[in-house]
Design a protein around this motif. Structure first.
Motif, PDB file in Angstrom:
ATOM      1  N   GLY A   1       0.797  -1.218   0.000  1.00 39.57           N
ATOM      2  CA  GLY A   1       0.000   0.000   0.000  1.00 39.57           C
ATOM      3  C   GLY A   1       0.831   1.269   0.000  1.00 39.57           C
ATOM      4  O   GLY A   1       0.312   2.368  -0.256  1.00 39.57           O
ATOM      5  N   HIS A   2       2.125   1.137   0.270  1.00 36.48           N
ATOM      6  CA  HIS A   2       3.000   2.312   0.349  1.00 36.48           C
ATOM      7  C   HIS A   2       3.168   2.961  -1.025  1.00 36.48           C
ATOM      8  O   HIS A   2       3.278   4.185  -1.130  1.00 36.48           O
ATOM      9  N   ALA A   3       3.170   2.148  -2.093  1.00 40.83           N
ATOM     10  CA  ALA A   3       3.331   2.709  -3.444  1.00 40.83           C
ATOM     11  C   ALA A   3       2.192   3.674  -3.768  1.00 40.83           C
ATOM     12  O   ALA A   3       2.410   4.714  -4.399  1.00 40.83           O
ATOM     13  N   SER A   4       0.977   3.349  -3.329  1.00 44.65           N
ATOM     14  CA  SER A   4      -0.157   4.255  -3.539  1.00 44.65           C
ATOM     15  C   SER A   4       0.050   5.565  -2.789  1.00 44.65           C
ATOM     16  O   SER A   4      -0.207   6.656  -3.328  1.00 44.65           O
ATOM     17  N   GLU A   5       0.506   5.472  -1.560  1.00 41.85           N
ATOM     18  CA  GLU A   5       0.749   6.676  -0.766  1.00 41.85           C
ATOM     19  C   GLU A   5       1.803   7.564  -1.430  1.00 41.85           C
ATOM     20  O   GLU A   5       1.637   8.786  -1.523  1.00 41.85           O
ATOM     21  N   LEU A   6       2.874   6.943  -1.901  1.00 37.26           N
ATOM     22  CA  LEU A   6       3.941   7.706  -2.546  1.00 37.26           C
ATOM     23  C   LEU A   6       3.468   8.327  -3.859  1.00 37.26           C
ATOM     24  O   LEU A   6       3.833   9.457  -4.191  1.00 37.26           O
ATOM     25  N   ALA A   7       2.646   7.575  -4.609  1.00 39.73           N
ATOM     26  CA  ALA A   7       2.146   8.095  -5.888  1.00 39.73           C
ATOM     27  C   ALA A   7       1.230   9.294  -5.662  1.00 39.73           C
ATOM     28  O   ALA A   7       1.311  10.302  -6.392  1.00 39.73           O
ATOM     29  N   LYS A   8       0.343   9.217  -4.672  1.00 43.85           N
ATOM     30  CA  LYS A   8      -0.547  10.344  -4.379  1.00 43.85           C
ATOM     31  C   LYS A   8       0.254  11.573  -3.965  1.00 43.85           C
ATOM     32  O   LYS A   8      -0.051  12.699  -4.374  1.00 43.85           O
ATOM     33  N   ARG A   9       1.285  11.356  -3.176  1.00 40.35           N
ATOM     34  CA  ARG A   9       2.118  12.480  -2.737  1.00 40.35           C
ATOM     35  C   ARG A   9       2.921  13.032  -3.900  1.00 40.35           C
ATOM     36  O   ARG A   9       3.129  14.253  -3.999  1.00 40.35           O
TER      37      ARG A   9
END
Length: 246
Positions: free
Chosen positions: A39-47
């Motif tokens: 799920g971290h990739a989604s967080e990084l992409a949104k940021r």
């Protein structure tokens, strides 16, 4: 260009580093971040979108790609892929090279093309999804350390012995069916991963989703289906039904 690298992809054996990327792209044009958990990739992409990048490049397997791509739908930001996973189904369906150096070179000069996206319960998917034995196979496979083709075969065999179909109501084109499916597989791409496919005629940009449905079958028929999958002759499996839908 914003690179999001999953260091655990491909069983953690890939060799991609920030220094390697900076050797191929001007340092002032790229940013590199690494994921630490699911799920971290989604967080990084949104940021990353807050910095208005031209490209966000998912560096990992299908899970990493799905997390990143889900955040880019309906934006002007272009998705890039460096396939580092064990399956790499979406990358293979796109015809991307699995060799790291070749994929970097393609990223440097490759063309851009749109692809379709499906949704299930509001959740986007780019390759495929399933709600029956196919989903159980993936769940087992995800839990395996050291993923490989043999791991996929092992997961499939265990599921074939243990899975019990559930009644499914399928509505399409104004028609309703009650099914007891062993497989109910919906795909946007040719490959599932590991070079295997249930929907070899699928296309990522034809505006259609390909369904492959197999009713409840006995163990001999399950073995026959497995052989067809490994031999890449699924369309010849007589108990399978292929449907294309918008």
């Amino acid at each position: 260009m914003h690179f999001i690298i999953n260091p655990a992809s491909g069983n953690g054996r890939h060799s991609l580093t920030e220094a390697q990327l900076r050797g191929h792209f001007p340092s002032d044009t790229i940013k590199v971040e690494f994921t630490s958990y699911r799920g971290h990739a989604s967080e990084l992409a949104k940021r990353a979108l807050e910095d208005k990048p031209d490209y966000v490049i998912a560096c990992g397997g299908d899970g990493t790609v799905n997390e990143v791509a889900s955040c880019l739908i309906s934006t002007d930001v272009i998705l890039g892929i460096l396939p580092l996973g064990t399956g790499n189904g979406l990358a293979s369906s796109l015809g991307l090279p699995l060799d790291l150096r070749q994929s970097i070179e393609l990223l440097r000069g490759g063309k851009v093309s749109p692809i379709d996206v499906g949704t299930v319960n509001g959740q986007p998917f780019f390759s495929n999804m399933g709600i029956s034995a196919d989903a159980q196979v993936v769940k087992r496979y995800d839990a395996i350390k050291g993923r490989s083709l043999w791991g996929y075969v092992k997961s499939s065999l265990l599921t074939a012995f243990q899975y019990r179909p559930s009644e499914t109501i399928f509505e399409y084109r104004g028609h309703q069916e009650k099914l007891l499916p062993f497989l109910f597989f919906i795909s946007n791409a040719q490959e599932m991963g590991q070079g295997l496919s249930l929907t070899p005629r699928a296309s990522l940009n034809d505006g259609l989703l390909d369904l492959f449905i197999v009713p409840e079958i006995n163990f001999i028929e399950k073995a026959a289906l497995g052989i067809h999958i490994l031999c890449r002759t699924v369309p010849k499996f007589k108990k399978g039904r292929a449907i294309q839908l918008r």
